[in-house]
Design a protein around this motif. Structure first.
Motif, PDB file in Angstrom:
ATOM      1  N   ASN A  50      10.956  -7.122 -19.931  1.00 48.94           N
ATOM      2  CA  ASN A  50       9.667  -7.633 -19.226  1.00 48.94           C
ATOM      3  C   ASN A  50       9.668  -9.049 -19.112  1.00 48.94           C
ATOM      4  OD1 ASN A  50       8.550  -5.162 -18.928  1.00 48.94           O
ATOM      5  ND2 ASN A  50       7.484  -4.839 -20.953  1.00 48.94           N
ATOM      6  N   ARG A  51      10.154  -9.778 -20.108  1.00 45.90           N
ATOM      7  CA  ARG A  51      10.129 -11.221 -20.322  1.00 45.90           C
ATOM      8  C   ARG A  51      10.955 -11.734 -18.927  1.00 45.90           C
ATOM      9  NH1 ARG A  51       8.344 -14.480 -23.980  1.00 45.90           N
ATOM     10  NH2 ARG A  51      10.118 -15.920 -23.973  1.00 45.90           N
ATOM     11  N   ALA A  56      11.913 -14.174 -13.682  1.00 46.58           N
ATOM     12  CA  ALA A  56      12.525 -14.108 -12.495  1.00 46.58           C
ATOM     13  C   ALA A  56      11.422 -14.049 -11.255  1.00 46.58           C
ATOM     14  CB  ALA A  56      13.194 -12.720 -12.418  1.00 46.58           C
ATOM     15  N   ALA A  57      10.353 -13.508 -11.584  1.00 49.28           N
ATOM     16  CA  ALA A  57       9.332 -13.457 -10.381  1.00 49.28           C
ATOM     17  C   ALA A  57       8.809 -14.880 -10.565  1.00 49.28           C
ATOM     18  CB  ALA A  57       8.355 -12.507 -10.953  1.00 49.28           C
ATOM     19  N   ALA A  58       8.581 -15.790 -11.294  1.00 48.83           N
ATOM     20  CA  ALA A  58       8.141 -17.050 -11.384  1.00 48.83           C
ATOM     21  C   ALA A  58       9.197 -17.995 -11.047  1.00 48.83           C
ATOM     22  CB  ALA A  58       7.982 -17.543 -12.884  1.00 48.83           C
ATOM     23  N   LEU A  59      10.398 -17.862 -10.946  1.00 44.76           N
ATOM     24  CA  LEU A  59      11.431 -18.637 -10.218  1.00 44.76           C
ATOM     25  C   LEU A  59      11.314 -18.447  -8.719  1.00 44.76           C
ATOM     26  CD1 LEU A  59      14.542 -18.139 -12.599  1.00 44.76           C
ATOM     27  CD2 LEU A  59      13.124 -20.225 -12.460  1.00 44.76           C
ATOM     28  N   ILE A  60      11.194 -17.239  -8.200  1.00 42.55           N
ATOM     29  CA  ILE A  60      10.770 -16.903  -7.111  1.00 42.55           C
ATOM     30  C   ILE A  60       9.321 -17.436  -6.361  1.00 42.55           C
ATOM     31  CG2 ILE A  60      10.608 -15.133  -5.158  1.00 42.55           C
ATOM     32  CD1 ILE A  60      12.526 -13.434  -6.712  1.00 42.55           C
ATOM     33  N   ALA A  61       8.584 -16.939  -6.941  1.00 43.31           N
ATOM     34  CA  ALA A  61       7.259 -17.089  -6.355  1.00 43.31           C
ATOM     35  C   ALA A  61       6.709 -18.708  -6.637  1.00 43.31           C
ATOM     36  CB  ALA A  61       6.041 -16.247  -7.011  1.00 43.31           C
ATOM     37  N   GLU A  62       6.771 -19.280  -7.736  1.00 40.92           N
ATOM     38  CA  GLU A  62       6.398 -20.558  -8.122  1.00 40.92           C
ATOM     39  C   GLU A  62       7.235 -21.541  -7.893  1.00 40.92           C
ATOM     40  OE1 GLU A  62       4.076 -22.237 -12.067  1.00 40.92           O
ATOM     41  OE2 GLU A  62       3.570 -20.370 -11.230  1.00 40.92           O
ATOM     42  N   PHE A  63       8.524 -21.501  -8.013  1.00 37.89           N
ATOM     43  CA  PHE A  63       9.722 -22.567  -8.016  1.00 37.89           C
ATOM     44  C   PHE A  63      10.322 -22.235  -6.678  1.00 37.89           C
ATOM     45  CE2 PHE A  63       8.552 -22.198 -12.403  1.00 37.89           C
ATOM     46  CZ  PHE A  63       7.784 -23.348 -12.608  1.00 37.89           C
ATOM     47  N   GLY A  64      10.200 -21.155  -5.961  1.00 40.36           N
ATOM     48  CA  GLY A  64      10.873 -21.214  -4.504  1.00 40.36           C
ATOM     49  C   GLY A  64      12.284 -20.961  -4.747  1.00 40.36           C
ATOM     50  N   PHE A 161       3.292 -14.520 -15.384  1.00 47.32           N
ATOM     51  CA  PHE A 161       3.989 -13.324 -14.670  1.00 47.32           C
ATOM     52  C   PHE A 161       4.032 -12.248 -15.288  1.00 47.32           C
ATOM     53  CE2 PHE A 161       4.438 -17.291 -12.360  1.00 47.32           C
ATOM     54  CZ  PHE A 161       4.273 -16.897 -10.857  1.00 47.32           C
ATOM     55  N   LEU A 162       3.872 -11.909 -16.528  1.00 46.76           N
ATOM     56  CA  LEU A 162       4.035 -10.649 -17.316  1.00 46.76           C
ATOM     57  C   LEU A 162       3.524  -9.474 -16.673  1.00 46.76           C
ATOM     58  CD1 LEU A 162       3.737 -11.054 -21.162  1.00 46.76           C
ATOM     59  CD2 LEU A 162       5.887 -10.559 -19.863  1.00 46.76           C
ATOM     60  N   GLY A 163       4.271  -8.394 -16.198  1.00 43.79           N
ATOM     61  CA  GLY A 163       3.758  -7.258 -15.380  1.00 43.79           C
ATOM     62  C   GLY A 163       4.283  -7.588 -14.183  1.00 43.79           C
ATOM     63  N   HIS A 164       4.708  -8.550 -13.738  1.00 44.58           N
ATOM     64  CA  HIS A 164       5.275  -8.513 -12.203  1.00 44.58           C
ATOM     65  C   HIS A 164       6.698  -7.770 -12.237  1.00 44.58           C
ATOM     66  CE1 HIS A 164       2.380 -11.493 -11.669  1.00 44.58           C
ATOM     67  NE2 HIS A 164       2.416 -11.698 -10.509  1.00 44.58           N
ATOM     68  N   ALA A 165       6.703  -6.856 -11.183  1.00 41.78           N
ATOM     69  CA  ALA A 165       8.053  -6.331 -11.060  1.00 41.78           C
ATOM     70  C   ALA A 165       9.052  -7.266 -10.310  1.00 41.78           C
ATOM     71  CB  ALA A 165       7.993  -4.908 -10.289  1.00 41.78           C
ATOM     72  N   CYS A 166      10.170  -7.182 -10.711  1.00 42.49           N
ATOM     73  CA  CYS A 166      11.489  -7.954 -10.002  1.00 42.49           C
ATOM     74  C   CYS A 166      12.420  -7.436  -9.846  1.00 42.49           C
ATOM     75  CB  CYS A 166      11.466  -9.469 -10.596  1.00 42.49           C
ATOM     76  SG  CYS A 166      12.469 -10.505  -9.572  1.00 42.49           S
ATOM     77  N   LYS A 167      12.937  -6.690  -8.728  1.00 43.37           N
ATOM     78  CA  LYS A 167      14.175  -6.100  -8.761  1.00 43.37           C
ATOM     79  C   LYS A 167      15.109  -6.918  -8.512  1.00 43.37           C
ATOM     80  CE  LYS A 167      12.280  -1.709  -6.549  1.00 43.37           C
ATOM     81  NZ  LYS A 167      12.179  -0.866  -5.335  1.00 43.37           N
ATOM     82  N   SER A 168      16.529  -6.373  -8.968  1.00 41.30           N
ATOM     83  CA  SER A 168      17.645  -7.260  -9.050  1.00 41.30           C
ATOM     84  C   SER A 168      17.984  -7.558  -7.526  1.00 41.30           C
ATOM     85  CB  SER A 168      19.048  -6.491  -9.832  1.00 41.30           C
ATOM     86  OG  SER A 168      18.593  -6.899 -11.257  1.00 41.30           O
ATOM     87  N   VAL A 169      18.374  -8.663  -7.165  1.00 35.54           N
ATOM     88  CA  VAL A 169      18.766  -8.672  -5.839  1.00 35.54           C
ATOM     89  C   VAL A 169      20.354  -8.278  -5.662  1.00 35.54           C
ATOM     90  CG1 VAL A 169      19.935 -10.688  -4.236  1.00 35.54           C
ATOM     91  CG2 VAL A 169      17.441 -11.035  -5.592  1.00 35.54           C
TER      92      VAL A 169
END
Length: 542
Positions: A50-51, A56-64, A161-169
């Motif tokens: 989960n962490r 991973a979700a934060a790196l994409i959404a917040e940091f591009g 960002f806990l609870g955000h799903a982030c599938k492996s690329v």
């Protein structure tokens, strides 16, 4: 299947599993099992998954961050550092860990050389964050592990960002996942590009050759920086659902290590010979139960025979040695417990680092790239799926590193008729005295058989008559009165006269790199600093 251009069967796809899926698999199979322990804190596999998803979700959404971007990580061992590896892998980014003991200027060079787009930095390293921001114009963001002025705390970002799903690329076999920086013992560090497909082979090979039978009921302790070999070792633990035990403090506390081994019934450990030597020579080794240990794996440098025998005496038949540079991710040879024989004799194969790893081929080559006969010294070269993809943005280094498809390790050695490899030393360590090649390791082995010597390093220095002569830098055991004359007498008859060091000096300890290795470069620098070498490299006369 499809037909290739020459009528053969060609690959339908080069896609491979994203390495972050190892963590997902562990969380699916054993969600409530403990996956990571650090001091008094514990995380289950489900919590870790989960962490990692959140970061991973934060790196994409917040940091591009996008696939192929490089993320620099400057941190001492901690759960966040370990998580950051999986977060980078998951989104197809490249994990670029530093050794946290490096200076701000050294880390700033890594930031620039890697083309990092962002940095995760421990709160204890504000100078490193500042130096990187100034040196690397492409560094778009920095956030902190802990409370710091230079960026938001890693854990607060995870909480958001806990609870955000982030599938492996989706990744291909040759997509980079890790820039493994060399230690830079002979110049600036180079970024060895490790890939998803290569690393999948490495992890499988580690589990096959180094610690067979390792699984869910096992535990592994970390006694080296996660930025390099220990990180790869722990990645292999995740692949089989093995819990990782991280000591609570940065500084090595031998008593704490043995206490944790007893408490968690640790079954495997990865370390380097210098640390293993400290572990078995400390009195606390006899105060705690370490019978759970099945594999004590050491690498990074050869282990001297005297130290090897002492470790076998204290720990039993659990030692595993492997030889392999970062560029081959540790996968060149292995010497399993059954081959670690305490008694000297032909069966002990004294000085060997083992035989070829599964799926790998090793060859001793001469200067023309031709295979050398058994017993002949030459350069150790290797081919196989564990060999890296090359150095990042460094065509000159790549041209030097490969010949006819073989990776040239730069190490010298020979192979016996049964395929056991013996390392003579780095080609840069060899020196020529009176026209004869001298390999320091052979002399060091003999010096260390002296009961009053704890550490020794031999290197060549300039000499007007012989071209080069040997100087032996030694560390005596506490309470010993051993001196140069004693070692001269000790070596007489044990090595040829032309190999005898001309000088013996004694220090309280040998300098070690950030990776715990004794390197000739550091010793030479220390000799110069102490005023024991002249500017032309000659010894100052006694």
């Amino acid at each position: 299947m499809t037909k290739g251009p020459r009528g053969g069967v060609g690959p339908i796809s080069t896609r491979v599993m994203n390495l972050a899926h190892f963590l997902t698999q562990a969380a699916r199979r054993n969600p409530q099992d403990i996956g990571f322990v650090w001091g008094e804190r514990q995380w289950t596999w489900a919590e870790m998954e989960n962490r990692v998803n959140a970061m991973a979700a934060a790196l994409i959404a917040e940091f591009g961050v996008t696939k192929g971007d490089r993320i620099l990580v400057q941190a001492a061992n901690c759960n966040q550092m370990f998580e950051s590896m999986f977060a980078c892998f998951r989104i197809g980014a490249v994990w670029v860990p530093t050794n946290y003991r490096q200076s701000p200027e050294e880390v700033a060079y890594l930031a620039k050389a890697s083309g990092a787009c962002g940095m995760i930095c421990g709160a204890a390293f504000p100078g490193h964050a500042k130096a990187c921001r100034e040196a690397a114009p492409d560094l778009g963001f920095i956030f902190a592990i802990g409370e710091a002025d230079f960026g938001e705390d890693y854990d607060r970002i995870v909480e958001r960002f806990l609870g955000h799903a982030c599938k492996s690329v989706a990744v291909d076999r040759d997509d980079p996942c890790w820039f493994f920086f060399t230690s830079g013992t002979t110049g600036r560090p180079k970024a060895a590009v490790l890939t998803h497909g290569q690393m999948a082979f490495v992890i499988t090979n580690h589990l096959c050759d180094l610690m067979p039978g390792t699984g869910r009921d096992d535990a592994s302790i970390v006694v080296a920086p996660l930025s390099h070999g220990a990180g790869i070792h722990q990645l292999a633990q995740v692949a089989h659902g093995v819990k990782t035990i991280l000591p609570p403090a940065e500084k090595l506390d031998v008593t704490v290590i043995w206490a944790l081994i007893e408490k968690w019934r640790v079954s495997n450990a990865f370390t380097v010979p210098t640390i293993l030597k400290m572990l078995v020579e400390d009195a606390s080794v006899d105060l705690f139960d370490h019978s759970s240990l099945r594999y004590v794996i050491y690498a990074g440098a050869p282990m001297y025979r005297a130290d090897q025998k002492r470790a076998i005496e204290k720990l039993g038949p659990v030692l595993v040695q492997y030889f392999g540079l970062g560029e081959v991710t540790g996968n060149i040879t292995v010497l399993p417990p059954a081959q670690h024989i305490a008694e000297d004799g032909p069966e002990a194969r004294i000085g060997t680092c083992g035989f070829e790893r599964t799926g790998m081929e090793v060859q001793i080559q001469n200067d023309r790239g031709e295979e050398a006969a058994p017993g002949m010294t030459g350069e150790i070269c290797v081919i196989g799926p564990a060999v890296f993809a090359g150095y990042y943005d460094n065509p000159e280094a790549n041209a030097k590193a490969f010949r006819n498809g073989w990776f040239r390790t730069g190490d010298l050695g020979h192979m016996d008729e049964n395929g056991f490899l013996y390392i003579t030393g780095r080609s840069s360590d060899m020196y020529i005295s009176g026209g004869s090649n001298i390999y320091p390791r052979e002399i060091e082995e003999k010096i260390l058989l002296h009961s009053d010597i704890s550490e020794a390093a031999v290197l060549g220095i300039a000499d007007p008559m012989w071209g080069e002569v040997g100087i032996a830098v030694c560390v005596a055991r506490a309470g010993s009165a051993v001196g140069p004359d004693d070692l001269n007498r000790w070596l007489h008859g044990r090595i040829a006269r032309y190999k005898m060091p001309k000088w013996f000096v004694f220090w309280e300890s040998l300098p070690k790199s950030a990776y715990g290795k004794v390197t000739k470069k550091l010793i030479r620098e220390e000799l110069e600093k102490r005023g024991e070498l002249l500017p032309d490299g000659r010894k100052v006369s006694a």
